[in-house]
Design a protein around this motif. Structure first.
Motif, short mmCIF file in Angstrom:
data_model
loop_
_atom_site.label_atom_id
_atom_site.label_comp_id
_atom_site.label_asym_id
_atom_site.label_seq_id
_atom_site.Cartn_x
_atom_site.Cartn_y
_atom_site.Cartn_z
N SER A 294 4.10 -2.85 -5.34
CA SER A 294 3.69 -1.48 -5.04
C SER A 294 4.47 -0.48 -5.89
O SER A 294 3.90 0.49 -6.40
N SER A 295 5.75 -0.72 -6.10
CA SER A 295 6.55 0.18 -6.94
C SER A 295 6.11 0.12 -8.40
O SER A 295 5.93 1.15 -9.05
N CYS A 296 5.97 -1.09 -8.91
CA CYS A 296 5.55 -1.24 -10.31
C CYS A 296 4.16 -0.66 -10.53
O CYS A 296 3.90 0.01 -11.54
N GLY A 297 3.26 -0.90 -9.60
CA GLY A 297 1.90 -0.36 -9.72
C GLY A 297 1.90 1.15 -9.70
O GLY A 297 1.15 1.80 -10.44
N PHE A 298 2.75 1.72 -8.84
CA PHE A 298 2.84 3.18 -8.76
C PHE A 298 3.31 3.76 -10.09
O PHE A 298 2.70 4.69 -10.63
N PHE A 299 4.41 3.22 -10.64
CA PHE A 299 4.92 3.74 -11.90
C PHE A 299 3.96 3.47 -13.06
O PHE A 299 3.79 4.31 -13.94
N ALA A 300 3.31 2.32 -13.04
CA ALA A 300 2.32 2.02 -14.09
C ALA A 300 1.15 2.98 -14.02
O ALA A 300 0.62 3.40 -15.05
N SER A 301 0.73 3.36 -12.82
CA SER A 301 -0.40 4.30 -12.70
C SER A 301 -0.01 5.68 -13.22
O SER A 301 -0.83 6.38 -13.79
N SER B 289 -6.39 5.07 -12.35
CA SER B 289 -6.49 5.17 -10.90
C SER B 289 -6.57 3.79 -10.24
O SER B 289 -6.16 3.63 -9.09
N ALA B 290 -7.05 2.79 -10.94
CA ALA B 290 -7.13 1.45 -10.38
C ALA B 290 -5.74 0.92 -10.04
O ALA B 290 -5.55 0.26 -9.02
N LEU B 291 -4.76 1.25 -10.88
CA LEU B 291 -3.38 0.83 -10.60
C LEU B 291 -2.83 1.55 -9.37
O LEU B 291 -2.07 0.97 -8.60
N GLY C 273 -1.30 1.17 -3.84
CA GLY C 273 -1.49 1.58 -2.45
C GLY C 273 -1.79 0.40 -1.55
O GLY C 273 -1.29 0.34 -0.42
N THR C 274 -2.60 -0.53 -2.03
CA THR C 274 -2.94 -1.73 -1.25
C THR C 274 -1.69 -2.56 -0.97
O THR C 274 -1.45 -2.99 0.16
N PHE C 275 -0.88 -2.78 -2.02
CA PHE C 275 0.37 -3.52 -1.83
C PHE C 275 1.30 -2.79 -0.88
O PHE C 275 1.99 -3.40 -0.06
N SER C 276 1.32 -1.48 -0.97
CA SER C 276 2.17 -0.68 -0.09
C SER C 276 1.74 -0.82 1.37
O SER C 276 2.58 -0.94 2.26
N VAL C 277 0.43 -0.78 1.63
CA VAL C 277 -0.07 -0.95 3.00
C VAL C 277 0.25 -2.35 3.52
O VAL C 277 0.68 -2.51 4.67
N LEU C 278 0.06 -3.36 2.70
CA LEU C 278 0.40 -4.74 3.11
C LEU C 278 1.89 -4.85 3.43
O LEU C 278 2.29 -5.49 4.40
N SER C 279 2.71 -4.20 2.61
CA SER C 279 4.15 -4.20 2.85
C SER C 279 4.48 -3.53 4.18
O SER C 279 5.32 -4.01 4.94
#
Length: 182
Positions: free
Chosen positions: A53-60, A66-68, A73-79
């Motif tokens: 979720s952190s890597c995806g956020f910074f990559a986005s 927006s896909a990232l 966000g999906t990884f964050s919700v699962l976390s």
């Protein structure tokens, strides 16, 4: 019934109780081991989901894709769901309970072995008294700690019968004793 028959029945009853305690002791260890593996997997999953979720956020932010952000966000919700699950379910507490039960049963198991060792030199009244004390101790353990489950019992059965976890082969004990003792 003559005294010899009675003593044989009494000895068989004590052997049976020893066997049950040994199975329960081993089942508690197997369940604690299984829970420790589960706890390790959950903790690793928490770390992985947080990292994704952190890597995806910074990559986005960097790539402006927006896909990232959605993936992050999906990884964050699962976390979040996994963190809520672990907050409510105290796996480590359950592991400790099963380890404590096994430790209490170990002492009882060893007392049964001592009773069987001393059996021939003890009077019937002494044997019955020690048996009753041990039965009460087992009952206390069963009342104060969580029960094991069928999966743990099957694992204990395999460990005791096939893997011979609680036994020594002929001469094995002598091979592990210091030379000055063995």
């Amino acid at each position: 019934m003559n005294d010899t028959n009675y003593r044989n029945q009494l000895k068989n009853q004590i052997k049976d109780a020893y066997g049950k305690v040994t199975y329960t002791y081993t089942a508690h260890h197997k369940l604690a081991d299984r829970l420790e593996n589960k706890n390790r997997r959950v903790k690793n999953m928490q770390i992985a989901l947080s990292a994704f979720s952190s890597c995806g956020f910074f990559a986005s932010i960097i790539t402006n894709k927006s896909a990232l952000a959605w993936l992050s966000g999906t990884f964050s919700v699962l976390s979040l769901f996994l963190n809520i699950y672990t907050k409510e379910y105290k796996i480590q507490d359950e592991i400790n309970q099963h380890r404590n039960a096994a430790n209490a049963l170990w002492d009882i198991r060893e007392s049964y072995i001592s009773l069987l060792t001393d059996y021939d030199i003890l009077e019937n009244d002494d044997i019955r008294h020690q048996r009753d004390v041990l039965c009460k101790k087992v009952s206390e353990v069963n009342n104060n700690y969580p029960a094991t489950d069928s999966k743990s019992y099957r694992a204990a059965q395999k460990a005791l019968k096939k893997d011979e976890e609680q036994t020594f082969k002929e001469g094995e004990i002598d091979s592990i004793l210091p030379n000055r003792i063995g």
